[in-house]
Design an enzyme around this catalytic site. Structure first.
Site, PDB file in Angstrom:
ATOM      1  N   ASP A 144       0.975  -1.133   0.081  1.00 16.14           N
ATOM      2  CA  ASP A 144       0.018   0.063  -0.008  1.00 16.14           C
ATOM      3  C   ASP A 144       0.836   1.180   0.110  1.00 16.14           C
ATOM      4  OD1 ASP A 144      -1.948  -1.770   0.099  1.00 16.14           O
ATOM      5  OD2 ASP A 144      -2.786  -1.086   2.061  1.00 16.14           O
ATOM      6  N   ASP A 197     -15.327  -2.917  -1.806  1.00 22.99           N
ATOM      7  CA  ASP A 197     -14.910  -2.607  -0.250  1.00 22.99           C
ATOM      8  C   ASP A 197     -16.092  -2.299   0.577  1.00 22.99           C
ATOM      9  OD1 ASP A 197     -12.355  -2.792  -1.372  1.00 22.99           O
ATOM     10  OD2 ASP A 197     -12.201  -0.412  -1.350  1.00 22.99           O
TER      11      ASP A 197
END
EC number: 5.3.1.16
Length: 241
Positions: A8, A129
């Site tokens: 990330d 998500d």
């Protein structure tokens, strides 16, 4: 099942967020290329990358760091975060990405996702998500009224390579993945599902592997790898058994 070690990116560094909050970022490595190389050396078949700044900005921000990763490894790389237009999809794929992940735009403009799947077969994944079972977008800053399964079903015949399902309530807090919800989603659709969020141990990987026949093709892990709770080579061997 495939293990996708996660990188990330925030401000060019490898970080992990807690519950998707940018202010809860822990820096694990300032050299994304070296991090990717270490994953590849451990036997990773894929690397999962997220441009966190891009997810909030709605456009790519960490392009330099992504290119570093692409130059450092030969294994395929998938990228999500801030990819909202066909031009951006084309640009990233031309730079050597094997797959782009479309999240916010999947909710906002499903037709663009379907068109991208047609134009780039096997190279488009849909990122879904969820907070409390509802789809969250814009870097998880907004929650919609649509359920995960409702959104996933919109792309049933589109030809998406995978649905990447992240349970935000478990992301980065090492509480274990939402095995039940992930398996339920996988059973409801024909597209392969990649599980994400909360993986904290080899036991969590075993739990997901036990329901792999529902349609779970892979699992993403980040913080547990960086914390040393999961050894990449060991995890790959376990999932390959």
């Amino acid at each position: 099942m495939i293990l996708f070690p996660a990188i990330d990116l925030k401000d060019g560094a490898c970080v992990r967020l807690k519950l998707g909050l940018m202010e809860e970022a822990t820096v694990f490595n300032t050299d994304p290329g070296a991090q990717a190389k270490s994953f590849a050396a451990a036997g990773a078949q894929w690397i999962h990358v997220v441009d966190l700044n891009g997810a909030f900005a709605g456009k790519p921000v960490n392009a330099g760091a992504v290119e570093q990763i692409l130059k450092s490894v030969e294994v395929p790389v998938q990228l999500g975060g801030g990819i909202r237009t066909m031009a951006t999809i084309e640009d990233w794929l031309s730079r050597g990405l094997s797959r782009v992940i479309l999240g916010t735009v999947a909710l906002r403009d499903p037709e663009l996702v379907k068109e991208a799947c047609k134009r780039f077969p096997g190279k488009i994944a849909v990122g879904i998500d969820a907070k409390g079972g509802r789809v969250a977008v814009e870097g998880w800053a907004e929650t919609s009224d649509i359920t995960v399964t409702e959104l996933a079903l919109k792309f049933e015949d589109a030809g998406a390579a995978a649905i990447i399902y992240t349970d935000i309530d478990r992301d980065g807090v090492l509480t274990g993945p939402n095995v039940e919800a992930t398996a339920a989603l996988a059973r409801a659709i024909s597209t392969p599902v990649i599980a994400s969020g909360g993986v904290s141990s080899l036991d969590d990987l075993r739990a997901l592997k036990a329901v792999a026949s529902s349609g779970i093709a892979g699992v993403i892990s980040g913080r547990a790898i960086y914390d040393g709770r999961i050894d990449v080579a060991e995890a790959i061997a376990l999932l390959a058994e």
